[in-house]
Design a protein around this motif. Structure first.
Motif, mmCIF file in Angstrom:
data_model
loop_
_atom_site.group_PDB
_atom_site.id
_atom_site.type_symbol
_atom_site.label_atom_id
_atom_site.label_comp_id
_atom_site.label_asym_id
_atom_site.label_seq_id
_atom_site.Cartn_x
_atom_site.Cartn_y
_atom_site.Cartn_z
ATOM 1 N N LYS A 99 0.830 -1.202 0.000
ATOM 2 C CA LYS A 99 0.000 0.000 0.000
ATOM 3 C C LYS A 99 0.872 1.263 0.000
ATOM 4 N N ASN A 100 1.961 1.195 0.736
ATOM 5 C CA ASN A 100 2.831 2.371 0.820
ATOM 6 C C ASN A 100 3.640 2.603 -0.448
ATOM 7 N N ARG A 101 3.673 1.599 -1.342
ATOM 8 C CA ARG A 101 4.437 1.752 -2.572
ATOM 9 C C ARG A 101 3.556 2.139 -3.750
ATOM 10 N N LEU A 102 2.283 2.295 -3.502
ATOM 11 C CA LEU A 102 1.323 2.571 -4.566
ATOM 12 C C LEU A 102 1.043 4.063 -4.661
ATOM 13 N N SER A 103 0.885 4.545 -5.874
ATOM 14 C CA SER A 103 0.523 5.948 -6.068
ATOM 15 C C SER A 103 -0.305 6.071 -7.340
ATOM 16 N N VAL A 104 -1.134 7.095 -7.391
ATOM 17 C CA VAL A 104 -1.938 7.353 -8.589
ATOM 18 C C VAL A 104 -1.725 8.801 -9.014
ATOM 19 N N SER A 105 -1.844 9.041 -10.327
ATOM 20 C CA SER A 105 -1.624 10.377 -10.871
ATOM 21 C C SER A 105 -2.709 10.707 -11.880
ATOM 22 N N ALA A 106 -2.970 11.981 -12.008
ATOM 23 C CA ALA A 106 -3.790 12.490 -13.108
ATOM 24 C C ALA A 106 -2.959 13.539 -13.818
ATOM 25 N N PHE A 107 -3.014 13.539 -15.145
ATOM 26 C CA PHE A 107 -2.147 14.469 -15.862
ATOM 27 C C PHE A 107 -2.792 14.975 -17.147
ATOM 28 N N TYR A 108 -2.212 16.061 -17.638
ATOM 29 C CA TYR A 108 -2.582 16.625 -18.933
ATOM 30 C C TYR A 108 -1.282 16.924 -19.674
ATOM 31 N N ALA A 109 -1.280 16.662 -20.970
ATOM 32 C CA ALA A 109 -0.036 16.855 -21.731
ATOM 33 C C ALA A 109 -0.321 17.518 -23.073
ATOM 34 N N PRO A 110 0.009 18.788 -23.237
ATOM 35 C CA PRO A 110 -0.029 19.378 -24.578
ATOM 36 C C PRO A 110 1.126 18.833 -25.405
ATOM 37 N N GLU A 111 0.875 18.618 -26.675
ATOM 38 C CA GLU A 111 1.893 17.962 -27.506
ATOM 39 C C GLU A 111 2.129 18.724 -28.803
ATOM 40 N N LEU A 112 3.336 18.613 -29.285
ATOM 41 C CA LEU A 112 3.661 19.082 -30.630
ATOM 42 C C LEU A 112 3.763 17.832 -31.491
ATOM 43 N N GLY A 113 2.833 17.681 -32.404
ATOM 44 C CA GLY A 113 2.802 16.451 -33.186
ATOM 45 C C GLY A 113 3.314 16.655 -34.592
ATOM 46 N N ASP A 114 3.857 15.587 -35.153
ATOM 47 C CA ASP A 114 4.309 15.617 -36.534
ATOM 48 C C ASP A 114 3.836 14.338 -37.207
ATOM 49 N N ALA B 123 -1.315 6.720 -53.808
ATOM 50 C CA ALA B 123 -1.287 7.153 -52.401
ATOM 51 C C ALA B 123 -1.420 8.660 -52.264
ATOM 52 N N PHE B 124 -1.131 9.375 -53.333
ATOM 53 C CA PHE B 124 -1.241 10.838 -53.262
ATOM 54 C C PHE B 124 -2.690 11.307 -53.287
ATOM 55 N N ASN B 125 -3.624 10.371 -53.491
ATOM 56 C CA ASN B 125 -5.043 10.733 -53.407
ATOM 57 C C ASN B 125 -5.539 10.732 -51.971
ATOM 58 N N TYR B 126 -4.675 10.393 -51.026
ATOM 59 C CA TYR B 126 -5.114 10.240 -49.644
ATOM 60 C C TYR B 126 -4.831 11.450 -48.766
ATOM 61 N N GLY B 127 -5.011 12.615 -49.338
ATOM 62 C CA GLY B 127 -4.968 13.809 -48.510
ATOM 63 C C GLY B 127 -3.573 14.237 -48.111
ATOM 64 N N ASN B 128 -3.535 15.438 -47.611
ATOM 65 C CA ASN B 128 -2.257 16.000 -47.149
ATOM 66 C C ASN B 128 -2.486 16.661 -45.799
ATOM 67 N N GLU B 129 -2.993 15.888 -44.852
ATOM 68 C CA GLU B 129 -3.297 16.450 -43.546
ATOM 69 C C GLU B 129 -2.023 16.791 -42.774
ATOM 70 N N ILE B 130 -2.124 17.824 -42.003
ATOM 71 C CA ILE B 130 -1.061 18.152 -41.062
ATOM 72 C C ILE B 130 -1.688 18.290 -39.677
ATOM 73 N N ILE B 131 -0.891 18.066 -38.653
ATOM 74 C CA ILE B 131 -1.421 18.135 -37.296
ATOM 75 C C ILE B 131 -1.485 19.588 -36.846
ATOM 76 N N GLU B 132 -2.667 19.986 -36.444
ATOM 77 C CA GLU B 132 -2.855 21.363 -35.993
ATOM 78 C C GLU B 132 -2.676 21.446 -34.477
ATOM 79 N N LYS B 133 -3.197 20.447 -33.778
ATOM 80 C CA LYS B 133 -3.148 20.483 -32.315
ATOM 81 C C LYS B 133 -3.217 19.041 -31.800
ATOM 82 N N ALA B 134 -2.514 18.777 -30.733
ATOM 83 C CA ALA B 134 -2.564 17.431 -30.146
ATOM 84 C C ALA B 134 -2.411 17.548 -28.633
#
Lengths: 469, 156
Positions: A223-238, A248-259
């Motif tokens: 019990k003393n070795r157990l811990s719980v966390s809650a987190f939030y992580a903004p990310e820079l995605g590529d 394959a070039f018919n499958y869009g050219n999406e880029i990540i705007e936010k993650a």
């Protein structure tokens, strides 16, 4: 007449050649494929170079901390530090009363008595050395000099203040099990559990006469070795898309705007320094298209002509309920992507964390606060949970309507690896906050059965709150 | 795109090279493609720019064609006659036979819709030279078309 003919000849060539189509030989596409592969290899090499640099830094941090950890133990175990002066009480022998123990580093065995006498006198004029344990007889460890000095004070009241609540029998080796039994009521502090003096306050010295049997490990309740966390992580995605064929070039050219990712994590300490954690996370990626409006021709799918919206993370069937155009060859529609375009994954992480350093942030003995620095690495399993894409459909007869695409095919679960470093700040006895920069990358593509492979790599910072039980 | 490359090249092999180089550049700069116009137009512009670069590198190829003295066709030709007797591939091969500068000016003006001052700026020539080259290119094409039609009719 001549000028007129000259102008006409240009139009004749334009009208004839503009409608002409030619298929380039296969060798051209094969060469292009090879060049594309070489370009990808170069890109891989560049990415790998940066990863190597990052991994080297993490390895140096972790390796340095391990070396520091073991060298620190050795100093504590074999040669007491020069700078530490510790007062302890023990019952050494029936003839020796409760005493104050002082240990200092011994540079020369012959100087033991003089040095300690001097130290003791400097520390307290009223103390006197009553007993010295002489050089170790341990042949396996000739450098191990017993550096325990028992100094009895002349103040009865002061001596009585050092009386311990337990009684240890006379022995050169103080077994940890004995100590554990006697200090069981001491709360476990994960920040300082690996610092012997702080974890076991009454055990500050061990004889260099190494016992034949290895002392049993200190057991800390689960019990003393157990811990719980809650987190939030903004990310820079590529987003990296590898296209194997021209189709394959018919499958869009999406880029990540936010993650971003948020989630819960449960950790259990395997040792004072190493812990394992898992949990549940929800990652959301918002895409933007480099081509917002495109023309779509119907394609034959399972014997039916359907309008398909092809993206780098899957293919969606455009609903035709509101459509006035009949899906047929030669009946194209135009589709414009709206702002809402996101895909979410539920992640199951499995990570190992190594606690490298613990820093004491406050001076004094009261309200002590610690900060620990650590390295973390592991793998994640990502399962697609939802995909939302708002589009506006334009038909050739002028009719247009908005619709939301939710059912994307060809999106598959994927694995990723991640590693990072972090810092954890103790807020209270049971709580702490942590910040964790990390890098994460797909191991396999998150689309399947398509002429392209899509990979994500994210750099993010997790910010979390932790509760220690 | 293969047709575009063929129009700007003197032979089929050069057209293949241009297409390959063009698509390599497309791969390298795909991330720079913005939401301005169609992807096809963007790729076409890359290939045309590459053709212009190749022309500028090979300065020694800028030899002006010697117009034959009898290049003026004696037979008036209508668009319908030409299109009914010659196919697109034959016309395309005539464009390929034009001297490099004439070919570029003709392609840029007739197919890309460039103005003479834009052509002059891109090729490093004067606007008058651009107009003159276009005129001469059309004269040459007209002569070759007449000859081709005459040969085809006699052959039949």
């Amino acid at each position: 007449m001549s000028e007129q003919k000259s102008n006409d000849i240009g139009k004749v060539f334009r009208s004839a050649i503009d409608g002409l189509s030619m298929t380039p030989p296969k060798a051209v596409w094969e060469n292009l494929r090879m060049v594309a592969l070489q370009t990808q290899l170069l890109r891989y090499q560049t990415i790998n170079r940066w990863l190597t640099v990052y991994a080297s830094i993490v390895t140096l941090l972790l390796g340095g901390s391990i070396v520091e950890h073991f060298s620190h133990n050795e100093v504590e175990y074999l040669i007491p530090s020069k700078t530490k002066l510790v007062y302890q009480t023990r019952v050494i022998h029936d003839t020796i009363t409760l005493s104050k123990i002082v240990y200092k580093n011994l540079e020369k065995p012959s100087d033991i008595l003089d040095k300690i006498s001097k130290d003791a006198q400097e520390t307290d004029d009223d103390t006197q050395i009553s007993h010295v344990l002489h050089k170790s007889t341990n042949s396996l460890n000739p450098l191990a000099y017993d550096s325990t000095f028992i100094i009895k004070t002349n103040h009865t009241i002061a001596d009585s203040a050092f009386i311990q609540p337990y009684n240890i029998e006379h022995t050169d080796v103080v077994h940890q099990a004995t100590i554990t039994n006697t200090i069981g009521s001491k709360p476990y502090n994960p920040f300082i559990s690996h610092i012997p003096l702080a974890t076991i306050p009454y055990l500050s010295f061990k004889s260099r006469n190494i016992p034949a049997e290895k002392p049993p490990k200190l057991k800390i309740p689960l019990k003393n070795r157990l811990s719980v966390s809650a987190f939030y992580a903004p990310e820079l995605g590529d987003l990296t898309v590898y296209r194997s064929t021209p189709d394959a070039f018919n499958y869009g050219n999406e880029i990540i705007e936010k993650a971003y990712t948020w989630g819960f994590r449960a950790s259990i300490d395997l040792s004072p320094r190493v812990s394992i954690s898992t949990g549940i996370q929800l990652s959301t990626i918002q895409f933007a298209g480099t081509v917002r409006k495109s023309s779509i021709q119907p394609e034959l799918v399972n014997g039916q002509l359907q309008y398909l919206y092809k993206t780098v993370f899957g293919v969606a069937n455009i609903p035709t309920e509101e459509m006035t155009t009949t899906p047929a060859i030669g009946n194209p529609i135009s589709v414009e992507m709206e702002d809402e375009h996101s895909v979410s994954f539920v992640n199951i992480p499995l990570s190992l964390k190594y606690n490298a350093f613990s820093l004491k942030l406050t001076k004094g003995t009261r309200n002590q606060r610690y900060m620990s620095l650590y390295g973390i690495g592991g793998i994640n399993y990502h399962m697609p949970s939802s995909q939302i894409m708002n589009i506006e459909v334009y038909e050739s007869d002028g009719h247009d309507y908005y619709t939301t695409l939710r059912n994307f095919s060809n999106t598959s679960p994927y694995w990723s690896y991640q590693f990072g470093i972090g810092a954890e700040l103790e807020l209270g006895r049971n709580s702490s906050m942590w910040i964790e920069p990390y890098y994460q990358r797909n191991i396999n593509s998150f689309v399947r059965d398509l002429p392209l492979q899509s990979y994500l790599q994210n750099t993010g910072v997790r910010i979390g709150l932790k509760w220690h039980f | 795109m293969m047709v575009v490359c063929t129009r700007y090249s003197s032979d089929y092999e050069s057209a293949q090279d241009l297409l390959q180089e063009g698509f390599i550049r497309v791969f390298q700069h795909l991330h720079q493609f913005k939401n301005e116009g169609s992807l096809e137009g963007w790729i076409r512009r890359i290939i045309v720019n590459l053709a212009l670069e190749t022309y500028r590198k090979n300065v020694n190829l800028r030899n002006q064609a010697e117009l034959p003295s009898e290049y003026e066709s004696e037979h008036p030709l209508s668009a319908e006659d030409i299109l009914s007797q010659l196919n697109a591939n034959e016309l395309l091969s005539l464009v390929q036979q034009l001297p490099p500068t004439y070919r570029l000016v003709f392609n840029l003006y007739e197919f890309e819709g460039a103005k003479h001052h834009e052509i002059a700026q891109q090729l490093g020539i004067s606007e008058g030279t651009s107009k003159s080259n276009l005129h001469d290119a059309k004269k040459l094409l007209q002569k070759w078309v007449s000859k081709l039609m005459y040969d085809n009719n006699n052959h039949i």
